[in-house]
Scaffold this motif. Structure first.
Motif, mmCIF file in Angstrom:
data_model
loop_
_atom_site.group_PDB
_atom_site.id
_atom_site.type_symbol
_atom_site.label_atom_id
_atom_site.label_comp_id
_atom_site.label_asym_id
_atom_site.label_seq_id
_atom_site.Cartn_x
_atom_site.Cartn_y
_atom_site.Cartn_z
ATOM 1 N N LEU A 84 -52.374 -13.100 -65.707
ATOM 2 C CA LEU A 84 -53.457 -12.642 -66.589
ATOM 3 C C LEU A 84 -52.931 -11.641 -67.608
ATOM 4 O O LEU A 84 -53.625 -11.240 -68.515
ATOM 5 C CB LEU A 84 -54.550 -11.968 -65.755
ATOM 6 C CG LEU A 84 -55.137 -12.820 -64.625
ATOM 7 C CD1 LEU A 84 -55.781 -11.967 -63.568
ATOM 8 C CD2 LEU A 84 -56.153 -13.799 -65.205
ATOM 9 N N ILE A 86 -52.303 -8.542 -67.047
ATOM 10 C CA ILE A 86 -53.139 -7.339 -66.939
ATOM 11 C C ILE A 86 -52.292 -6.123 -67.267
ATOM 12 O O ILE A 86 -51.115 -6.063 -66.903
ATOM 13 C CB ILE A 86 -53.755 -7.280 -65.527
ATOM 14 C CG1 ILE A 86 -54.935 -8.237 -65.511
ATOM 15 C CG2 ILE A 86 -54.169 -5.861 -65.142
ATOM 16 C CD1 ILE A 86 -55.584 -8.423 -64.212
ATOM 17 N N ILE A 138 -64.137 -5.980 -68.463
ATOM 18 C CA ILE A 138 -62.979 -6.890 -68.444
ATOM 19 C C ILE A 138 -63.036 -7.811 -67.219
ATOM 20 O O ILE A 138 -62.636 -8.969 -67.291
ATOM 21 C CB ILE A 138 -61.643 -6.111 -68.507
ATOM 22 C CG1 ILE A 138 -60.502 -7.079 -68.758
ATOM 23 C CG2 ILE A 138 -61.393 -5.262 -67.292
ATOM 24 C CD1 ILE A 138 -59.201 -6.432 -69.086
ATOM 25 N N CYS A 139 -63.593 -7.306 -66.113
ATOM 26 C CA CYS A 139 -63.638 -8.113 -64.888
ATOM 27 C C CYS A 139 -64.504 -9.364 -65.069
ATOM 28 O O CYS A 139 -64.228 -10.391 -64.456
ATOM 29 C CB CYS A 139 -64.142 -7.285 -63.716
ATOM 30 S SG CYS A 139 -62.977 -6.000 -63.261
ATOM 31 N N CYS A 142 -62.257 -11.729 -66.858
ATOM 32 C CA CYS A 142 -61.190 -12.098 -65.923
ATOM 33 C C CYS A 142 -61.701 -13.110 -64.887
ATOM 34 O O CYS A 142 -61.059 -14.119 -64.626
ATOM 35 C CB CYS A 142 -60.684 -10.824 -65.247
ATOM 36 S SG CYS A 142 -59.349 -11.098 -64.103
ATOM 37 N N LYS A 146 -60.296 -16.857 -64.408
ATOM 38 C CA LYS A 146 -59.666 -17.246 -63.132
ATOM 39 C C LYS A 146 -60.379 -18.446 -62.519
ATOM 40 O O LYS A 146 -59.743 -19.385 -62.065
ATOM 41 C CB LYS A 146 -59.694 -16.059 -62.149
ATOM 42 C CG LYS A 146 -58.621 -15.036 -62.455
ATOM 43 C CD LYS A 146 -58.404 -14.064 -61.324
ATOM 44 C CE LYS A 146 -59.576 -13.160 -61.104
ATOM 45 N NZ LYS A 146 -59.294 -12.006 -60.250
ATOM 46 N N CYS A 232 -55.297 -3.796 -58.913
ATOM 47 C CA CYS A 232 -55.349 -4.032 -60.351
ATOM 48 C C CYS A 232 -55.832 -2.745 -61.018
ATOM 49 O O CYS A 232 -56.761 -2.100 -60.515
ATOM 50 C CB CYS A 232 -56.331 -5.173 -60.616
ATOM 51 S SG CYS A 232 -56.771 -5.322 -62.351
ATOM 52 N N TYR A 234 -57.751 -2.200 -63.270
ATOM 53 C CA TYR A 234 -59.164 -2.217 -63.654
ATOM 54 C C TYR A 234 -60.101 -2.168 -62.450
ATOM 55 O O TYR A 234 -61.319 -2.124 -62.605
ATOM 56 C CB TYR A 234 -59.471 -3.469 -64.487
ATOM 57 C CG TYR A 234 -58.721 -3.485 -65.793
ATOM 58 C CD1 TYR A 234 -59.050 -2.579 -66.793
ATOM 59 C CD2 TYR A 234 -57.681 -4.372 -66.003
ATOM 60 C CE1 TYR A 234 -58.341 -2.570 -67.987
ATOM 61 C CE2 TYR A 234 -56.974 -4.373 -67.198
ATOM 62 C CZ TYR A 234 -57.308 -3.468 -68.179
ATOM 63 O OH TYR A 234 -56.618 -3.446 -69.348
ATOM 64 N N ALA A 235 -59.519 -2.217 -61.226
ATOM 65 C CA ALA A 235 -60.377 -2.259 -60.037
ATOM 66 C C ALA A 235 -61.059 -0.915 -59.788
ATOM 67 O O ALA A 235 -62.202 -0.864 -59.348
ATOM 68 C CB ALA A 235 -59.559 -2.662 -58.820
#
Ligand code: Q46
Ligand code: ZN
Ligand code: ZN
Length: 318
Positions: A84, A86, A138-139, A142, A146, A232, A234-235
């Protein structure tokens, strides 16, 4: 305090699982995880030995452990890694890909790598920025990318089943979020086995859904699986992490609470399904508006609820 012993051999245990009243040593715990996974695969009719499986691997402990377990059990199983990019190609994605590749090499397994920027010309962060979604959303981008790549890779390469490494902590956190908002359509898609609803889809399964996150961490450690430890970037701050913390507090007070919460949901679902399936389905269709057949995206051939391009094609085609 009571001294725990491995239930199988009496040796000092590496893990105590109060929800099962079970402690196991470093030799017997990994065996137990593998046996239990096989039991869940059969109990929930996830797949058979004749079917070809594709495991989505992120380089983390859960997905690599799942691949390791299915490989040990002798299933026909390959891996899929999605780059991705990331953090714009800095450390996180590069390192997680290396871990997945090394895992596959060590066991001479096939790993399919899909490079998002290479294939679609943009990283996930760039796609999110273009849609003005920013880091906070963003998730959502994403997840969409995915899901699309997993479905398409499974279909294009002749796999029957897509497996992901979601553990109980993941599933319970999602269920809590869905329950608090009464998101019934999302709840209905939260089952450990999701049958395909369109010819381009494959059955989706979560064979680790009954294992706690700490159990999978212990398994990966004992099996000497080299996984990426970092989350990640962004988590942090996502609602999933927040709900996991709440559930951990509950679990500390009431051992087994997480497992009970999720299994009770499955039981209620089954009961609802058996007693009043038709009425239930009608209700759900009313609530979700899902009263029409899925359509086919004219560009990629994947299912979509809208007429015309699917959400993924709309995203990549700007
Ligand atoms: S990888 Fe993607 Fe997760 Fe990172 S950007 Fe969010 S959804 S947190 S599972
Ligand atoms: Zn033992
Ligand atoms: Zn499409």
């Amino acid at each position: 305090m009571r001294k725990h012993r491995c239930r199988k051999c009496g040796a000092p245990p590496v893990i105590n699982m109060p929800q099962h009243r079970l402690a196991l040593c470093g030799e017997h715990f990994p065996q137990w995880v593998v046996e239990q996974t096989e039991r869940f695969i059969r109990k929930y009719r996830m797949f058979t030995r004749r079917e070809r499986l594709l495991v989505a691997v992120s380089g983390g402990k859960d997905s690599l452990s799942l691949w390791d377990i299915l490989w040990q059990l002798g299933y026909i199983v390959d891996g899929l890694y999605i780059n991705l990019e990331i953090n714009d190609g800095k450390r996180y994605s590069a390192e997680s890909q290396r871990k997945a590749e090394r895992f596959a090499e060590q066991r001479t397994l096939r790993l399919i790598v899909v490079d998002v920027p290479g294939k679609y010309g943009e990283s996930i962060s760039q796609m999110a920025q273009r849609c003005r979604r920013g880091d906070g959303k963003i998730c959502a981008v994403c997840g969409l990318v995915k899901r699309h790549i997993m479905d398409q890779t499974a279909r294009d390469n002749g796999y029957d089943v897509l497996a992901t490494g979601h553990n109980l902590d993941d599933e319970a956190a999602t269920l809590l979020a869905n329950t608090l908002a009464w998101e019934i359509d999302s709840m209905l898609r939260q089952k450990p086995v999701l049958e395909a609803r369109h010819p381009a889809q494959r059955r989706k399964v979560k064979p680790l859904f009954r294992f706690y996150e700490r159990e999978m961490a212990a398994y990966a450690l004992l099996r000497k699986i080299d996984y990426i430890n970092d989350e990640c970037p962004y988590a942090e701050g996502t609602r999933s992490i927040f709900y996991k913390r709440i559930l951990n507090q509950l679990e500390a007070d009431q051992p087994g609470a997480k497992l009970k919460f999720y299994l009770s949901f499955l039981k209620a679902w089954e009961r609802g399904g058996l007693l009043q399936k038709q009425a239930y389905d009608d209700e759900v269709r009313l609530v979700t508006g899902d009263n029409e057949q899925l359509k086919t995206c004219p560009s990629c051939g994947q299912p979509t609820t809208s007429i015309g391009l699917c959400a993924f094609c709309r995203l990549v085609e700007g």
